[in-house]
Write a protein that holds these residues in place. Structure first.
Motif, PDB file in Angstrom:
ATOM      1  N   LYS A   1       0.814  -1.216   0.000  1.00  0.00           N
ATOM      2  CA  LYS A   1       0.000   0.000   0.000  1.00  0.00           C
ATOM      3  C   LYS A   1       0.846   1.264   0.000  1.00  0.00           C
ATOM      4  O   LYS A   1       0.305   2.376  -0.069  1.00  0.00           O
ATOM      5  N   ASN A   2       2.167   1.110   0.094  1.00  0.00           N
ATOM      6  CA  ASN A   2       3.060   2.261   0.148  1.00  0.00           C
ATOM      7  C   ASN A   2       3.018   3.051  -1.161  1.00  0.00           C
ATOM      8  O   ASN A   2       3.041   2.475  -2.248  1.00  0.00           O
ATOM      9  N   GLU A   3       2.963   4.370  -1.055  1.00  0.00           N
ATOM     10  CA  GLU A   3       2.844   5.231  -2.234  1.00  0.00           C
ATOM     11  C   GLU A   3       4.005   5.045  -3.208  1.00  0.00           C
ATOM     12  O   GLU A   3       3.808   4.989  -4.432  1.00  0.00           O
ATOM     13  N   ASN A   4       5.225   4.950  -2.690  1.00  0.00           N
ATOM     14  CA  ASN A   4       6.388   4.771  -3.566  1.00  0.00           C
ATOM     15  C   ASN A   4       6.350   3.420  -4.279  1.00  0.00           C
ATOM     16  O   ASN A   4       6.756   3.313  -5.442  1.00  0.00           O
ATOM     17  N   PHE A   5       5.869   2.402  -3.573  1.00  0.00           N
ATOM     18  CA  PHE A   5       5.759   1.073  -4.175  1.00  0.00           C
ATOM     19  C   PHE A   5       4.748   1.087  -5.318  1.00  0.00           C
ATOM     20  O   PHE A   5       4.992   0.538  -6.397  1.00  0.00           O
ATOM     21  N   ILE A   6       3.605   1.721  -5.090  1.00  0.00           N
ATOM     22  CA  ILE A   6       2.571   1.795  -6.133  1.00  0.00           C
ATOM     23  C   ILE A   6       3.067   2.620  -7.320  1.00  0.00           C
ATOM     24  O   ILE A   6       2.776   2.306  -8.477  1.00  0.00           O
TER      25      ILE A   6
ATOM     26  N   GLY B   1     -10.500  -1.628 -22.767  1.00  0.00           N
ATOM     27  CA  GLY B   1     -10.838  -0.915 -21.545  1.00  0.00           C
ATOM     28  C   GLY B   1     -10.298  -1.665 -20.346  1.00  0.00           C
ATOM     29  O   GLY B   1      -9.867  -2.821 -20.465  1.00  0.00           O
ATOM     30  N   SER B   2     -10.333  -1.029 -19.183  1.00  0.00           N
ATOM     31  CA  SER B   2      -9.761  -1.665 -17.992  1.00  0.00           C
ATOM     32  C   SER B   2     -10.517  -1.279 -16.732  1.00  0.00           C
ATOM     33  O   SER B   2     -11.306  -0.321 -16.720  1.00  0.00           O
ATOM     34  N   TYR B   3     -10.236  -2.018 -15.679  1.00  0.00           N
ATOM     35  CA  TYR B   3     -10.774  -1.707 -14.351  1.00  0.00           C
ATOM     36  C   TYR B   3      -9.811  -2.274 -13.319  1.00  0.00           C
ATOM     37  O   TYR B   3      -9.337  -3.411 -13.464  1.00  0.00           O
ATOM     38  N   VAL B   4      -9.515  -1.483 -12.291  1.00  0.00           N
ATOM     39  CA  VAL B   4      -8.649  -1.927 -11.201  1.00  0.00           C
ATOM     40  C   VAL B   4      -9.403  -1.800  -9.892  1.00  0.00           C
ATOM     41  O   VAL B   4      -9.943  -0.723  -9.584  1.00  0.00           O
ATOM     42  N   HIS B   5      -9.453  -2.874  -9.131  1.00  0.00           N
ATOM     43  CA  HIS B   5     -10.148  -2.868  -7.842  1.00  0.00           C
ATOM     44  C   HIS B   5      -9.133  -2.766  -6.707  1.00  0.00           C
ATOM     45  O   HIS B   5      -8.392  -3.712  -6.430  1.00  0.00           O
ATOM     46  N   ILE B   6      -9.074  -1.598  -6.081  1.00  0.00           N
ATOM     47  CA  ILE B   6      -8.202  -1.268  -4.943  1.00  0.00           C
ATOM     48  C   ILE B   6      -6.792  -1.853  -5.066  1.00  0.00           C
ATOM     49  O   ILE B   6      -6.208  -2.309  -4.084  1.00  0.00           O
ATOM     50  N   ASN B   7      -6.268  -1.836  -6.270  1.00  0.00           N
ATOM     51  CA  ASN B   7      -4.910  -2.320  -6.548  1.00  0.00           C
ATOM     52  C   ASN B   7      -4.697  -3.787  -6.162  1.00  0.00           C
ATOM     53  O   ASN B   7      -3.560  -4.220  -5.960  1.00  0.00           O
ATOM     54  N   LYS B   8      -5.804  -4.543  -6.075  1.00  0.00           N
ATOM     55  CA  LYS B   8      -5.709  -5.966  -5.765  1.00  0.00           C
ATOM     56  C   LYS B   8      -6.077  -6.844  -6.963  1.00  0.00           C
ATOM     57  O   LYS B   8      -5.598  -7.965  -7.106  1.00  0.00           O
ATOM     58  N   ILE B   9      -6.938  -6.327  -7.828  1.00  0.00           N
ATOM     59  CA  ILE B   9      -7.359  -7.045  -9.035  1.00  0.00           C
ATOM     60  C   ILE B   9      -7.354  -6.056 -10.193  1.00  0.00           C
ATOM     61  O   ILE B   9      -7.849  -4.933 -10.056  1.00  0.00           O
ATOM     62  N   ALA B  10      -6.785  -6.460 -11.321  1.00  0.00           N
ATOM     63  CA  ALA B  10      -6.802  -5.625 -12.525  1.00  0.00           C
ATOM     64  C   ALA B  10      -7.358  -6.447 -13.680  1.00  0.00           C
ATOM     65  O   ALA B  10      -7.002  -7.614 -13.840  1.00  0.00           O
ATOM     66  N   ALA B  11      -8.242  -5.839 -14.458  1.00  0.00           N
ATOM     67  CA  ALA B  11      -8.880  -6.551 -15.567  1.00  0.00           C
ATOM     68  C   ALA B  11      -8.831  -5.725 -16.846  1.00  0.00           C
ATOM     69  O   ALA B  11      -8.886  -4.490 -16.805  1.00  0.00           O
TER      70      ALA B  11
END
Length: 321
Positions: free
Chosen positions: A87-92, A150-160
């Motif tokens: 969850k760290n900003e630098n990591f993301i 197109g795309s969707y990301v759920h709280i940086n846990k799932i990306a589609a």
């Protein structure tokens, strides 16, 4: 010993992302030589990476990126060891930078050898392992090309990602909604038509066995038994099977004493229920056959049809863990 200034420490920190003390110590060891200090930090990263090689990188961040034309998309997961780091900003930020590079790569292996500020992505991960103190690795990589993506990301846990056959007027809404469906419901294939007959047969046998075992316990407890389906996919519902289901429904209506003149109003609902009860595999694993999460009265295929002359060509999904 060379005098190390705050400006030099800050410059190294910006270049590597390492902590202030790590940067200062590296510069001291390198006697003020900037390039040598970077090498010191890299070697530290290699040592940390070697020590943590057997660690499980089950946390991290899932990222999706599209090119400017929205015809190419990538979805990756940058894995780490703890949710705190994930969850760290630098990591993301690092994960997003890697995803941008991934747009020009066709595989995880190609991404790892791609350039990242004068070093390979693989070397950057080793370097950041030393900085962060946790094992970092690309744990998932998917790429999709289509006339519209197109795309969707759920709280940086799932990306589609979802690829459409055409860029219709509402393509952005359609692709995002279907991507959300992919992220939420975890389909494994587009349609029941993609299933191998042997897989469907084996899955049918396995599911019936589970339900029958459950019914043994329910019967012992005097509870209502579960329905044992004959089928689990539209792939099994041949015209002959549907015709027989209709005849069975008519026989039931006759036994219940329902007037024949109202059968036509009742039969469609009974057949719809028969199909629903006997296509559980499709509803779980086939994207187009799933109930649409924003309107469960229709399936995804019907929702796609409502957007005009367009179809879903493919989809990809990556998850953390």
């Amino acid at each position: 010993m060379a005098k190390i200034t705050a400006a030099e420490v800050n410059k190294l920190r910006k270049a590597t992302g390492a902590g202030m003390m790590d940067c200062k110590n590296a510069l001291v060891e390198a006697e003020g030589d900037f390039d040598k200090a970077i090498e010191v930090l890299r070697k530290k990263g290699q040592k940390v990476a070697a020590k943590r090689a057997d660690r499980d990188s089950s946390e991290g961040a899932a990222i999706a990126k599209l090119n400017s034309e929205e015809t190419v998309g990538v979805a990756i997961v940058l894995g780490c060891e703890t949710d705190f780091v994930g969850k760290n900003e630098n990591f993301i930020t690092l994960a997003n930078q890697l995803a941008e590079i991934a747009l020009n790569c066709n595989s995880k292996e190609e991404l790892l050898t791609a350039d990242f500020g004068g070093m390979t992505v693989a070397d950057k991960l080793v370097e950041q392992t030393g900085v962060i103190g946790e094992k970092l690795e690309i744990t998932a990589f998917e790429k999709l090309e289509a006339p519209y993506v197109g795309s969707y990301v759920h709280i940086n846990k799932i990306a589609a990602l979802v690829g459409l056959s055409a860029k219709v007027e509402t393509a952005d809404v359609l692709a995002k909604d279907v991507s959300m469906q992919v992220a939420s419901m975890g389909a494994t294939t587009l349609s029941y038509k993609d299933f191998d007959p042997e897989f469907v047969a084996a899955e049918t046998e396995a599911r019936i066995a589970v339900i029958e075992k459950d019914n043994e316990e329910l019967g012992r407890l005097g509870k209502t038994l579960k329905n044992v389906p004959q089928y689990i996919s539209m792939a099994q519902l041949t015209p002959e099977v549907i015709a027989q289901a209709e005849e069975d429904a008519k026989a039931q209506l006759k036994a219940e004493g329902k007037p024949e003149q109202i059968w036509d109003k009742i039969l469609p609902g009974k057949l719809e229920r028969f199909i629903s009860d006997n296509t559980t595999l499709d509803q779980e694993q086939c994207l187009l056959d799933q109930n649409f999460i924003k309107d469960e009265k229709i399936n995804v295929a019907k929702y796609v049809e409502s957007h005009g002359d367009v179809s879903v060509l493919d989809f990809k999904r990556v998850t953390v863990g």
